[in-house]
Scaffold this active site. Sequence first.
Site, PDB file in Angstrom:
ATOM      1  N   CYS A 255       0.843  -1.209   0.000  1.00  0.00           N
ATOM      2  CA  CYS A 255       0.000   0.000   0.000  1.00  0.00           C
ATOM      3  C   CYS A 255       0.876   1.256   0.000  1.00  0.00           C
ATOM      4  O   CYS A 255       1.617   1.474  -0.941  1.00  0.00           O
ATOM      5  CB  CYS A 255      -0.984  -0.042   1.162  1.00  0.00           C
ATOM      6  SG  CYS A 255      -2.342   1.133   0.963  1.00  0.00           S
TER       7      CYS A 255
ATOM      8  N   HIS B 288      -3.763  -4.963   0.048  1.00  0.00           N
ATOM      9  CA  HIS B 288      -3.269  -5.515   1.308  1.00  0.00           C
ATOM     10  C   HIS B 288      -3.340  -7.044   1.270  1.00  0.00           C
ATOM     11  O   HIS B 288      -4.385  -7.612   1.563  1.00  0.00           O
ATOM     12  CB  HIS B 288      -4.099  -4.993   2.487  1.00  0.00           C
ATOM     13  CG  HIS B 288      -3.871  -3.554   2.767  1.00  0.00           C
ATOM     14  ND1 HIS B 288      -2.866  -3.113   3.598  1.00  0.00           N
ATOM     15  CD2 HIS B 288      -4.488  -2.449   2.303  1.00  0.00           C
ATOM     16  CE1 HIS B 288      -2.884  -1.788   3.645  1.00  0.00           C
ATOM     17  NE2 HIS B 288      -3.851  -1.352   2.863  1.00  0.00           N
TER      18      HIS B 288
ATOM     19  N   GLU C 278      -2.188  -9.028   3.376  1.00  0.00           N
ATOM     20  CA  GLU C 278      -2.443  -9.520   4.743  1.00  0.00           C
ATOM     21  C   GLU C 278      -3.907  -9.405   5.123  1.00  0.00           C
ATOM     22  O   GLU C 278      -4.334  -9.917   6.149  1.00  0.00           O
ATOM     23  CB  GLU C 278      -1.551  -8.758   5.746  1.00  0.00           C
ATOM     24  CG  GLU C 278      -1.986  -7.334   6.102  1.00  0.00           C
ATOM     25  CD  GLU C 278      -1.655  -6.265   5.047  1.00  0.00           C
ATOM     26  OE1 GLU C 278      -1.296  -6.631   3.903  1.00  0.00           O
ATOM     27  OE2 GLU C 278      -1.788  -5.073   5.376  1.00  0.00           O
TER      28      GLU C 278
END
Lengths: 252, 203
Positions: B79, B181, B183
């Site tokens: 990001c 993202h 994650e």
Amino acid sequence: MLKKRIIPCLDVKNGRVVKGTNFVDIRDAGDPVDLAKHYDKAGADELVFLDITASHEKRDTMIEVVRQTARDVYIPFTVGGGIKSIDDMRAILRAGADKVSINTPAILNKELITKGAEIFGSQCIVVAIDAKAKGDGSYEAYINGGRVNTGIDVFSWAKEVEKLGAGEILLTSMDRDGTKDGYDLELTRQVSELVGIPVIASGGVGSLEHLYEGLVKGKASAALAASIFHYGTYSVAEAKRFLIDKGVKVRW
Amino acid sequence: MIGIIDYGRGNMSSVEAALKKSGYKFVNTDDIGILATCDGYILPGVGAFKDGMEDLAKRGLDAFLKEVAKTDKPVLGICLGMQLLFDYGEEHGGAKGLGLIKGQVKKLTTSFKIPHMGWNSLELKRESSLLSGIVSGDDFYFVHSFKVVPDDDSVVVATCEYGEEIVAVVECGKIFGAQFHPEKSSDKGLKIINNFGKLVERC
């Protein structure tokens, strides 16, 4: 292409998930961390935790729920309820939440939106608006869990929170919440068209058709629902298959 | 050992959780002495470009990362972390970036809602070991208002469509970036974290 989001909402009280009907008559629907893990695996796009009794009780329980959820859940989640200050925001975000949602404190202290956005980024700040129809086509914003009418016009408030730095609006129809009659589509569509930030439709989902209506007729970016998922009326996968069949783009 | 670069830019816990789940050893620190012993790096982060660069510089991490780029150690920017890898960001009057990949960071020009928030599908432009097991059409979670515009198209691994074409993944030597993202992108995101872990292990 950006997908419409399906967001199960977990109302949490004393570390347990409950769902109220018009904010009364609350039933217990399970452990929040287990439910969150379940929803991640089931294909939910995001989760919202609302700590419904946070203003009266200790916050630590919720922080622990957030911490455990962040360890085991790999989709974004928002926490709302009882967040009154920058420090409260920081505690929740540090524990691992992606966004915080604020309602009453946002209206009482508008600077909280701006400051929160400056410090943590707009994408972290969700402003929740609880709207009740006046009967003449306009809506008023309620605070304190729907107990207090601020008399503030929902449409001008929605515009203002965008300007103040909110990254998203969680829009709940007080009239529809818990009724299973479907979202207030007029309210949802008007706010979605009015602001340049994403709007999450909330309040009243009783069927898969309601999700479709909120996303297509209501033009919401995301559809929030609680009881239809928690009580197993429909699975997230069933909801998504229904939407795909109707031509709505969702993550699959 | 993977070093998560901690420069005070918010939520590191989700990156940690994803690495833990993938079974890779990591350390989350701003200590250059400890970071120097790591075999690869993740630069996460949310917020504004200029603030991000200032926070890196305050800790000497900008110079550190420029040195890392001269080695074979892989770096993954996520990001804002991806955006900081580029030369220049126009946000808030403009600021210089790390300059590890040639190009600019610009405001989204789409007429769609901003931030670009939610799950969007990738279109793969070329092979990359970072995206091993990922195919065009797979969805990932994006939240951003700015985009990278590389000088050289050959660094672009994947894009997504949001009223305009947005560069979603870049690779330039051992320097990688993801605008979304991983994650927070469930199983497929964890796959990318896992792929990066493998790249670091190979070093």
